[in-house]
Enzyme design. Structure first.
Site, PDB file in Angstrom:
ATOM      1  N   GLY A   1       0.832  -1.198   0.000  1.00 50.89           N
ATOM      2  CA  GLY A   1       0.000   0.000   0.000  1.00 50.89           C
ATOM      3  C   GLY A   1       0.863   1.243   0.000  1.00 50.89           C
ATOM      4  O   GLY A   1       2.051   1.201   0.340  1.00 50.89           O
ATOM      5  N   CYS A   2       0.256   2.359  -0.395  1.00 50.38           N
ATOM      6  CA  CYS A   2       1.036   3.603  -0.493  1.00 50.38           C
ATOM      7  C   CYS A   2       1.483   4.094   0.878  1.00 50.38           C
ATOM      8  O   CYS A   2       2.670   4.366   1.090  1.00 50.38           O
ATOM      9  CB  CYS A   2       0.227   4.670  -1.216  1.00 50.38           C
ATOM     10  SG  CYS A   2      -1.469   4.849  -0.639  1.00 50.38           S
ATOM     11  N   TYR A   3       0.549   4.192   1.822  1.00 51.19           N
ATOM     12  CA  TYR A   3       0.941   4.615   3.167  1.00 51.19           C
ATOM     13  C   TYR A   3       1.982   3.662   3.772  1.00 51.19           C
ATOM     14  O   TYR A   3       2.984   4.113   4.325  1.00 51.19           O
ATOM     15  CB  TYR A   3      -0.281   4.677   4.090  1.00 51.19           C
ATOM     16  CG  TYR A   3      -1.248   5.801   3.831  1.00 51.19           C
ATOM     17  CD1 TYR A   3      -0.865   7.127   3.985  1.00 51.19           C
ATOM     18  CD2 TYR A   3      -2.568   5.542   3.485  1.00 51.19           C
ATOM     19  CE1 TYR A   3      -1.779   8.168   3.789  1.00 51.19           C
ATOM     20  CE2 TYR A   3      -3.480   6.570   3.290  1.00 51.19           C
ATOM     21  CZ  TYR A   3      -3.092   7.883   3.450  1.00 51.19           C
ATOM     22  OH  TYR A   3      -3.985   8.909   3.265  1.00 51.19           O
TER      23      TYR A   3
END
Lengths: 345, 345, 345, 345
Positions: free
Chosen positions: D148-150
């Protein structure tokens, strides 16, 4: 009618005062000073005020500020303290939107603002202008030091927890985000649309002058000096401030009781809205209004409380708060001229 | 107090009506309908209205609209004409923010809106709600068709020139730019921040339904039908509309006389501001207010006049204009509840 | 490897050149001058270039520009003509992104740029750097005057119509909209995010210096001097330009033939994309690329053609176009280092 | 040439893959599937790809994905695991940009994604695609679960501190801010420009599914399960992510040593840039590139470390990272096709 003067009316807090006064039923605008723009009609610089503000900027010399009932300083730090003695002697009240009268700790002021304080005696009588935490002092004050924008959110967000003694006051974290207008109307490269738009960054992480102000005030609510880590960020938008506050619980307390701390603290406040537990307030719900909204969270029912606080940095965070103080100082209804409904969308 | 109902209060013109009514001293909000949100407090959908609007959305059935004095339709096209007969029969006045009562040319309406018109008889008595050009008819009307946002700027910008007969009415060009809120509160991909932000585009260049509305109205000011080329564009901002209007002069007229045409036309208008010749009005100088500003240019002293018109598309371009009509229809001061100072910055 | 120097690398066209050169296989960056930032690593001012551009800014004196093969001037107007003679004498080619070598009409230059032209003899040999209309001259040139951003769109949009002689050349209208980066990296109040964001305005309506440049060039395509009304506007976005061009047809021509004029004109052009008739190109479809897109409209099949043109003002409108010229001047494939896919979203 | 298929090419991670592949020298794009858009040329939906991507979307049935060397899933969660067995059986490698193969903890997956996991056996062999922390496993993998990006920012920011054992791993705080494209290309009201622009808000404060993913991975670096408080916020911009990470020091360590932990950890990494101690990285310095930048702070030399991490959420946070994995899985130079210079301004 209250005769009002504004020193430094060309910046964003200045023009916001002008917008608010144009709606205020009990204010007569006497003078708006600007040495540089002497003679220029205010509405020429700010066409949004065409037909609503008729006077021109005047040099401080011509402005006859001593004939005002109250003078607002929407100026760089240091200007208010230079002019305060003369105005007070003439019976004029003062509301400073800069930092000159915010902190009692002169050494901290001088360190962070890199200015010697020229009237420390007046400082002692100055009231800190955060109405919800200092209403009675403001009512009686001749001088008000209007709070910084970030400190307003941090104090109103942490205060109920600190007063109740339910958190570890030595390790508060405030991760705060502000719209660009908070930096003022300054011709700086970093504030250009081409630089600040479509971008996000932190600044002043190693230290920011709103930290000592907040620590000084919050420490009046506790037995010992609070410890605060404050991280400001710049959001690509004009107005709005969102503070995300983190505190570790030091006492056993359930969520309903947590929420009640906030609801009780602010139940009679016209400009503080405690939203339902677990809400996500958006900055736009306060746009162009004096309202500040708070929501309390407790992720995973763990030992950390997260408090979300939003406001319009130019209204409750600056000019609106100053007008709220003025209303108190002159015995008006506190909400006079401040009941604008937020502009959404 | 005027008892007001709103049909379709969940869109942007609906919430803007709610904001305006919260400031209006003579309005009592009776009902806001939304079939889908029946029972949900209005302030839950729009937290900007917390503490200011206390009612909940109700289904049309429960809303008892026939007990209102006036009902505003902030709905898709076609809704107002379906409900108009019953409401009028009950003595309720109607202001439609959609297109049902804007055009007398039923064929054009049906072509552009792809709807049969269900009450063409009522259409005849409907007043077109552009106050500055149609004040007396609005004052007496039971039904008002509130103008489109683009048509408001085009008409107020071209009207003084057409009335004076100084331009070639057969080749008007209107290059118009609107903030995204003009497209409404619709879950469409092209309106996402990720699509519309940091971007600029034209749309509907080959034909847009605000064109026939504008042509019909402008042609009432001239002897023959005007010719209009209208090009709308989408600006990456929420509110604001800027129309750049081009017209070829057909008569010898100097710049002072040109400017005088506009100043004379609007000298008593509270919501039209004619700026000095050669000004560049910015949309933000009208933000969240009912003010429309106009500036006249004549590049190189040539034979083409350029008229710049700005407004907030949700206020003067929609909900504010509707309230202005209501004030007239109920004998109030026209500016009542509409004197908001624009929000700048 | 082509040894390249940049004079004035701290502005937006300068940093965009740096970005493009970091991708260019045949360029060796020799020097980037900035008197003010002498010694500062380029990547310290522009951290986006960390690890990609290793040199520091140097003062013009130290930069040894005479050892370069080509020098780009990304400077204010007037700088290139001051340094051109010495560089040319040393065998260095020059590409000026400012206006010094754009116009042959010295009087017009001096009027609009308020500068005396110091080397009018060199002006005669300068090639105007709009590749699609002037490729052969650029190939052989020692000096290129890189076109203005607006003129690029106006010329490529009007040229096919003018060459074909199908429009009234005496009354062209160009309603153009630019992102804020077009104004450069200047600390000016009007360019602040707090001023320019969520706002739209026209500027220079009474006259703008990109008008004479465009007229001079377009007039080379026609028998008589063209007449142009040019209205620039500022869009609240960083990059992107959208020109909406209006021309009256003077000959009978059907839509397919109109479209064919454009497709034929640009069928071999790698950086001009003629979209299907009636398309609405968006500026973001060119973001950070050297591509320019065109779409032709004819509203209501009337007598006016509307041509929509979009580009990234910093690439095809400035630095990318300059690199395209350099490629030609050094016998490289024209597209070398310029085939970036636009960044969307 | 690597034969590549993309399942679900209409979203933002899909179009970003297409942009990256158009620059990648070793990739042949075989198929882009979209059931809904079957037959529509990709460049018609995304005109930024005109002339660069020639194929059309095809239905999954026609796409012959089993003939690809690798298939990227830029789809909603759950799609990859449904198709994985068939593809793997055909010898096709899989990179899933959704969550199906990110977490080994099936219960946590099913709780947070509200989907039963259909191939838990394959999950065991799946490599977590965060290259800098898992390079060797990715190199050999048939299946990669792209982070995921986070989580990418949180892991790369906390990892050096956790590995060195210098912080209290039980109370990590990550206050993260993302541009709106992180929410995907979905027709949702809250993502409209009119809703999300000029606004800032937190969301998912009480719990977000990127939290368990991050905790699972970070816990592999420590002896016990880490404790993480993760607060995501939405920034009014298209691309960019800024994570502000807070950790309490548990060991005595000076600032130079702190900084050295990060510089040593990433000294050979082409896509992680450790900036000088006390820097303030801006998201725009990574725009449209695969670079992630980190800066370490220690406010007031206290006991809390603040780590700032920025990236482009669609590149290093999604599609760029996926291509980086592909490069490794096929024995290419890791940086192939990924050396875009960030687009600034």
């Amino acid at each position: 009618m209250i005769k009002v003067g504004i020193v430094g009316g060309t910046g964003y807090t200045g023009v916001e005062l002008l917008r608010l006064f144009a709606h205020h039923p009990d204010v007569k605008l006497q003078a708006v000073t600007s040495r540089k723009e002497d003679g220029m009609p205010v509405a020429e610089m700010y066409p949004s005020l065409r037909g609503r503000v008729d006077i021109a900027f005047s040099s401080p010399e011509k402005a006859k500020l001593t004939e005002c009932d109250v003078v607002f300083f929407a100026t760089p730090h240091g200007v208010a303290m230079a002019q305060a003695p003369e105005l007070l002697a003439a019976g004029v009240k003062i509301i400073d939107l800069a930092a000159d009268f915010r902190m009692q700790d002169v050494a901290a002021f001088e360190k962070w603002y890199k200015l010697p304080h020229s009237c420390t005696d007046l400082l002692k009588e100055a009231a800190y202008g955060l109405v919800e935490l200092n209403r009675e002092a403001i009512r009686k004050a001749r001088i008000v030091g209007n709070p910084g924008c970030y400190p307003t959110t941090m104090q109103l967000g942490f205060a109920p927890l600190l007063k109740a003694g339910v958190i570890d006051a030595s390790h508060l974290i405030a991760d705060c985000k502000s719209g660009v207008s908070g930096a003022g109307r300054k011709a700086e490269l970093s504030l250009l649309l081409s630089e600040a738009s479509d971008n996000f960054k932190a600044y002043g992480v190693s230290g920011h002058r709103h930290s000592p102000e907040t620590v000084e005030r919050l420490s009046t609510l506790t037995k010992e000096k609070v410890g605060l880590l404050f991280t400001p960020h710049l959001v690509p938008m004009i107005r709005g401030m969102h503070s995300t506050l983190y505190a570790r619980l030091s006492k056993d307390i359930d969520n309903a009781a947590l929420q009640a701390l906030f609801e009780d603290a602010y139940k009679d406040e016209p400009f503080v809205d405690v939203m339902p537990f677990g809400s996500h307030p958006e900055t736009r719900t306060t746009r162009a209004s004096n309202m500040l909204r708070i929501a309390v969270h407790r992720p995973d029912n763990g030992d950390t409380v997260v408090v979300l606080v939003v406001q319009d940095n130019l209204v409750k965070g600056a000019s609106g708060q100053a007008v709220q103080c003025m209303n108190l100082m002159f015995g008006l209804e506190e909400t006079t001229g401040l009941l604008h409904v937020p502009v959404l969308p």
